[in-house]
Every structure is written in C-alpha cells, then in structure tokens.
Design an enzyme around this catalytic site. Structure first.
Site, PDB file in Angstrom:
ATOM      1  CD  GLU A   1    -147.814 -32.160  73.400  1.00 61.75           C
ATOM      2  OE1 GLU A   1    -148.581 -32.518  74.295  1.00 61.75           O
ATOM      3  OE2 GLU A   1    -148.140 -32.134  72.191  1.00 61.75           O
TER       4      GLU A   1
ATOM      5  CE  LYS B   1    -144.356 -34.559  63.436  1.00 60.13           C
ATOM      6  NZ  LYS B   1    -144.095 -35.901  62.919  1.00 60.13           N
TER       7      LYS B   1
ATOM      8  CG  ASP C   1    -140.398 -41.053  63.082  1.00 62.97           C
ATOM      9  OD1 ASP C   1    -141.490 -40.868  62.509  1.00 62.97           O
ATOM     10  OD2 ASP C   1    -139.349 -41.331  62.480  1.00 62.97           O
TER      11      ASP C   1
ATOM     12  CE1 TYR D   1    -151.702 -36.350  69.199  1.00 63.83           C
ATOM     13  CE2 TYR D   1    -150.201 -38.214  69.369  1.00 63.83           C
ATOM     14  CZ  TYR D   1    -151.144 -37.486  68.660  1.00 63.83           C
ATOM     15  OH  TYR D   1    -151.535 -37.898  67.409  1.00 63.83           O
TER      16      TYR D   1
ATOM     17  CE  LYS E   1    -141.830 -33.849  60.781  1.00 61.11           C
ATOM     18  NZ  LYS E   1    -141.714 -34.458  59.458  1.00 61.11           N
TER      19      LYS E   1
ATOM     20  CB  CYS F   1    -116.070 -67.735  53.145  1.00 56.95           C
ATOM     21  SG  CYS F   1    -116.307 -67.585  54.929  1.00 56.95           S
TER      22      CYS F   1
ATOM     23  CB  CYS G   1    -113.980 -71.380  55.730  1.00 48.69           C
ATOM     24  SG  CYS G   1    -115.454 -71.203  54.682  1.00 48.69           S
TER      25      CYS G   1
ATOM     26  CB  CYS H   1    -119.872 -68.881  53.714  1.00 49.56           C
ATOM     27  SG  CYS H   1    -118.767 -70.280  53.997  1.00 49.56           S
TER      28      CYS H   1
ATOM     29  CB  CYS I   1    -117.799 -71.659  57.734  1.00 49.60           C
ATOM     30  SG  CYS I   1    -117.401 -69.893  57.725  1.00 49.60           S
TER      31      CYS I   1
END
Length: 696
Positions: A111, A113, A115, A236, A323, A421, A424, A439, A445
């Site tokens: 199956e 796995k 997460d 499961y 894993k 920025c 601008c 900014c 902007c």
C-alpha cells in the site's frame, strides 16, 4: 409533517445524494437543489437542536466550536511500523517472515504510505460515533466534530448496499455494525496549494507542507474552518471483535463496497520480488496522486499468519514501511528575481536551469526570505540542490560544495537582498518579529495595486470573472483604474477599442488583446452583477491584511454592518472567533487610513453591500420577546450563528454593542473584558449559557 419527520426525511435524502456523488460519481440533483435542501435541514436543526441526528449531513459544513479535545484511550493500540530505506533490509525482513511462518506460503499486500495524520474511527450500530487522533499510540484526542466534516467518510453505513455487495464477494461475510477503522487523514495537494495562495494573498506566512497543514487543521477548534479546507481520508484497516474477514484484501474490498474511501493503489503480491517491483513502479508514479506520500507499507495478507508472527514491544512483526529518499537534484542558479505581492511583501525566487524533479520540470524555486538567502550563501552561477517540499513546492536547500567556483568569482556574483522595492524603488522595511520585507508605497507601487484589484475580482470575493490579470494590466496602463473603486466608473465608451499586443514568454509569439463590443459588455455586466455579492464577500474583497474568507464571514456575521465593524474596539474585535491580536490590529490600522475610507465610501456610492442580510427564521416561541441580547465569548451548546438564530427564533433582538438598552449580556468562555466592564458599569444583567437556555 412534524419537525422530527422532516429532519429524518431530509437527512436520509441528503445522505443518499452524498453517497451517490462520492461513491458512485453520480449527481442526482443540481448543486443548487442540494444546497436548498441542506439549508432547510440546517434551519430545522437550529430550531430543534435535540432532534439533530448523529449522521446529519449538516455535520459536513462544521460550525461547532470545541474549546478542548477530550483524551480517549484506544481500544486497539495504534502501533508504529518499523522503517527501512534499503532493499537489502527488506529481503532480510522477508527472511524473518519465512522463518516465523515455518516455510508456509504467504502473500503480501503493498500500500502507498500517505503522508498525513493517523486516525481511529469508531462505528456503533452502523453510525460514526467517534474519531480520535493517534496521539502516543495508547491514547489520542477526540476530534469527532472535525472528522464529520470529511465528505468521503460515511456518517452511517448503508447496510443494505453493504450486505448485497459483500454477499456477492465473500459468500455472506459482511462488515459488522460495531467496528473500528484506521485511516490516514490528509490535505489534498491542490487544497494545500490553494490555501497557500490565499495565505500569501492576505499576508499570512505560507504553510510548510501538506502533512503539517493537515495535522494542524484536524486539531482546529472551529469545525467550520476545518470543513472549508476540504480534508480527506484514506481507510486502510478494519478492526472488530467478530473476525468477519480472513485476509486484509477481503477487508479492503469490503470497506470499499461499504462506501469507505480506500485507495485503489494497493496490490497483492506473492513474494518479496513482487514487493520490490511495486516499490519501483510507484517511485515516480506516486507523485501523480492527489496527496503527499513518503513510502510503501508492506503487510502479510492472511490474518491467521499475522497472529502467528505477533508483535514486538513497539510494532507488528508482520508489517514494515519502506521509505523513499527525498529526491534532490543539482542545477545551476541563473538568477534571483523579487516578486512584490498585494500586501507589499517581497518574495525572492530562484531562477534555475531547468531540471526534472518528481515528474515535473522545475525552472523556479522559492528562496523564502532574506534570512534564507543569507543562510544559504548563494551566488549567481552556483550549482544548487533543489527539492520539493512535501513533494509540491520546489525549494533550494543548499549549495553543491563539490562544484564551487573560486571565491573571487562567487563574491562578485553574490546574491544580496535588495534595500529598495524592485518595482517602485521605495525603501523597504521589516516589521519586528517578521521575516518578510515590505514596500510601503501601497497606493503607488504598480504590483501592489494590480494585486489588490486581482484579489478584489476573484471568485471568492466579487466574482468579476470577465476581467483577468491581462485586462487589469491594460486598464492600469490606460490610466482607467488606480484602485478597486475605479472599476465601477468604467463605461462602454472608455473601454471600447482598447488593444494591446502580448508576447508569450515561452513561445515568443504575439497575442493581441482587443476590447470589442462583446468583451466590453461582458466586463460591464460582470461589474454590475458584483453589486449583488453579500457584505462578507465585499469585506474579504477589500484585501485587509490577515482577513481571509472565513474571518470576513465571521466579522460580517458578528458586526452586521461596516459602520459597527469600523467602530469596534480592539477588545470587541478579539471576541470574534478567528480574530487574534494581529487581525484586530490590522483591522484597526486599515480603518485609520483616509485613503481606505475613501475607497469604501466610493464603493458604497457604487451600490456595493456593506450590511449583512438577516435570515428570517420560523419562530419557535415568544419566550424572549421584547428583550435585547448581546453575547461575548464562546459556548458549549451553540456556535455563534446558532446562538443568534436561537435569539431571533424566540422573539429576542440581537444588538451590536453594550448600552443601557441592552437587557442581557450572555457571557461565555473567553469573554471580552471591555464588554464585561461596560455592562457592569451600566448595570446590565449578565447571564451564563445555562441561564440563557433556562429562559427558553
């Protein structure tokens, strides 16, 4: 028809529609008709809370506030599995299986796995009664209210359907009425990406990965927020005292036919070579699944053989987890670009030489913030390692030190976070305790202005789908739009005939955008229709930092009008669910700015709704007739919406603030101190939840 009969009828009907939709992929009714029936059921349940059934589909939408989660001891301990990253160790484990079974033949079930977060779900008389987290394996937290929001999880087993399906498969063996199942709760990848876009849009930090996001969501106090995040769960394992099945495969097939969400990715194999073939098959293919994965679980199929093999102190001998190693590849850092978000946050993005990673071509990766750039010590031209966080978001994890160039070359191309920025040239600033730079030029902007307008027109806000990113950019270039209120000043004459040629960055081909008659009319119709959006949508559309869709809904429901919200004190704002200190501070800062108040005034003049619509409910009684109520804090028996409905349906009046006209202040846990003090000063009677219920 009595309320009980109608509630039963609606519950059965809506559960049938849900079952057909989620198990058979069949829509027997339109979404509108389903929503209409669900709203009728919710109204009846609010008026008759004792008649609400444990399998009511209204649990799916949440709304209950849980202040603390009760600790529950698992009937069957939730043991962890032994892990390995090695095929050789898998073969050694297989040798131990052979020895433990004295040479008898056996089968494995492989199956994926997933997460997420391990869950234990208990059914009694075919009805879901409890959902518990894994905890320490011996005991976990009761999160039943949140579990019931999972739309693919049956709240009640369709026993007739189950019996028919399993009689055909197993000659009469069926799932019992009392059993426990185990599953992995997870946040789908597309939901994770959507939430991160929304969090970025309102100025919140992004979630780290789908697993942590799922774990945090399942433990939220407000099940309404949990429901909005569309979590899911793969089942499961089946556990029962009656030993209905002889093999794990039989139980999985039975669970699937009973309506449970069992991933079809599992496979039965005859030996360890079949296991390794399965591992190799899914090494890349698993990235196409809808949720994050981190390996493969291998289990003996036959339950009697599991008994023979037994357990160690921490894990079963008959199962193991393989894993996968996190995939990481090296590629060249071509440059770093800096994106300016709607809130002014500056986000650095690594521009990479294209590299294949987890079945996708990665050209860009997040660098998070200035601190991360400094930690990595990046220079343009470096070979850098790239991984996918939670197998979704590409990120740079480090520099490949085996391929470093000379120090002088690296120093001359060192990546330094800008002080101004990039759009601008305004000097950037950083709030204490925050990682991002901002900014300050909100009104001048261009990316911030464009971002606010894009936020305003999105489906969850004003839903002006006839506009889009490209058209907004053109309107700004033409000087027709400089803030969201300008959208409502557009006319047919001002739009007709506008043209712009776009060049596709990938193909280099030209594409012309033309504002012809039909396009212009669609835009104006979309803008006009947006005036029908409710106050909560308008409030979300304003783009107040940290105010997401759910928070906007709760603010609108609590304060009812823009004026009341605008006048609310810090303590009053804090009494609203989901409104913490930074949200309350952000709201007050927003309403102090004259430019924001001017935009709101222009939107009001344009006809947008700044007052919540009241829901007219059938009256239960006149027990509260002529009495004015206000509440503060959270309650055991009612969500805030349910409490408001209860006041209204029994003849009471809900007011927005403490004054001499207030008859009763209902005080719950976490009550706002300013309201309590003001009520005490004015001599307003304060009652608790039980005293309020007694008045009914």
């Amino acid at each position: 028809m009595s309320a009980q009969a109608r509630i039963d009828e609606l519950t059965e009907l809506l559960n049938h529609y849900n079952d057909r939709y989620y198990q058979d992929a069949v829509s027997e009714v339109s979404d509108q008709e389903f929503d209409f029936l669900l709203k009728e059921l919710e109204t009846l349940e609010a008026q008759n809370p004792t008649l609400k059934r444990p399998d009511s589909p209204s649990h799916r939408v949440g709304g209950t506030i849980t202040k603390s989660f009760e600790t529950v001891v698992h009937k069957y301990p939730m043991l962890s599995l032994s892990n390995t990253y090695s095929e050789d160790e898998l073969r050694d484990w297989d040798d131990r299986i052979k020895k433990g079974l004295n040479g008898a033949s056996y089968e494995y079930i492989c199956e994926i796995k997933f997460d997420g977060i391990s869950l234990s779900l208990t059914y009694e008389n075919g009805v879901l009664v409890r959902g518990v987290t894994r905890g320490d394996g011996t005991q976990g937290d009761d999160i039943t209210t949140n579990i019931k929001t999972l739309r693919t999880l049956p709240l009640k087993i369709n026993q007739k359907k189950t019996n028919t399906a399993q009689t055909n498969l197993f000659g009469g063996s069926t799932i019992g009425q009392n059993f426990e199942i185990r599953g992995e709760g997870f946040m789908p990848n597309e939901v994770f990406e959507r939430i991160n876009l929304e969090r970025e849009d309102i100025g919140e930090d992004k979630l780290a990965n789908p697993r942590n996001a799922a774990a945090g969501t399942f433990k939220m106090q407000d099940s309404g927020v949990v429901a909005s995040r569309n979590l899911d769960c793969y089942i499961y394992q089946y556990l029962s005292e009656n030993d209905e099945f002889k093999t794990h495969e039989e139980s999985l097939i039975a669970l699937k036919n009973a309506g449970f969400n069992v991933s079809e990715s599992y496979k039965k194999v005859n030996d360890i070579e079949g296991v390794i073939a399965y591992i190799n098959e899914w090494s890349e293919k698993r990235h196409s699944l809808k949720c994050a994965t981190d390996g493969i679980v291998i289990k003996i199929n036959d339950y009697a053989q599991r008994e023979d093999l037994g357990f160690t102190a921490k894990s079963p001998r008959w199962a193991i987890a393989y894993k996968y190693k996190a995939e990481s590849k090296s590629t060249e850092l071509l440059g770093v670009t800096y994106q300016v978000g709607r809130t002014g946050a500056i986000t650095p993005v690594a521009e990479l030489k294209p590299v294949e990673l987890s079945m996708t071509t990665v050209r860009r990766a997040t660098l998070h913030n200035a601190d991360e750039i400094k930690r990595l010590g990046l220079s343009i031209g470096d070979q850098v390692f790239v991984e996918k966080a939670g197998e979704i978001i590409p990120k740079v994890t480090g520099v490949d030190t085996s391929k470093l160039r000379d120090e002088a070359t690296r120093e001359s191309s060192k990546v330094c976070f800008p002080t101004n920025c990039p759009a601008c040239n305004s000097e950037l600033y950083r709030n204490e305790g925050e990682a991002a730079y901002y900014c300050p030029n909100e009104m001048g902007c261009p990316p911030q202005i464009k971002g606010r307008i894009e936020h305003f027109i999105q489906r969850k806000a004003m839903n002006i789908d006839s506009l889009g990113e490209g058209k907004i950019e053109i309107l700004m270039e033409q000087g027709l739009v400089s803030d969201v209120s300008d959208l409502y000043k557009l006319s047919f004459e001002s739009l007709l005939g506008i043209e712009k040629v776009h060049i596709d960055e990938n193909t280099g081909k030209e594409r012309k955008v033309s504002f012809k008659e039909k396009t212009v009319q669609n835009i104006l119709d979309g803008i006009e229709n947006s005036k029908n959006q409710p106050f909560s949508k308008v409030l979300f559309a304003l783009g107040i930092r940290f105010v997401g869709e759910t928070t906007a809904q709760k603010l609108a429901a609590y304060f009812k009008t823009q004026e009341a919200l605008q006048a609310a004190s810090f303590d009053e704002l804090r009494t609203v669910p989901d409104v913490g200190e930074k949200v309350a501070q952000s709201l007050q800062l927003y309403f102090k700015e004259d430019k924001n108040l001017k935009i709101i005034e222009n939107l009001k003049l344009a006809g947008l709704k700044f007052e919540a619509e009241n829901i007219v409910l059938e009256k239960e009684s006149e027990a509260l007739m002529g009495k004015a109520f206000l509440y503060t804090g959270t309650f055991e028996s009612f969500s805030r919406e349910e409490l408001e409905q209860k006041i209204d349906s029994n003849g009471g009046k809900l007011v927005s603030g403490v004054s001499k006209k207030l008859d009763f202040l209902i005080v719950g846990e976490g009550a706002g101190p300013s309201k309590l003090k003001k009520a005490e000063d004015l001599g307003v009677k304060m009652i608790n939840e039980e005293e309020f219920k007694a008045m009914l």
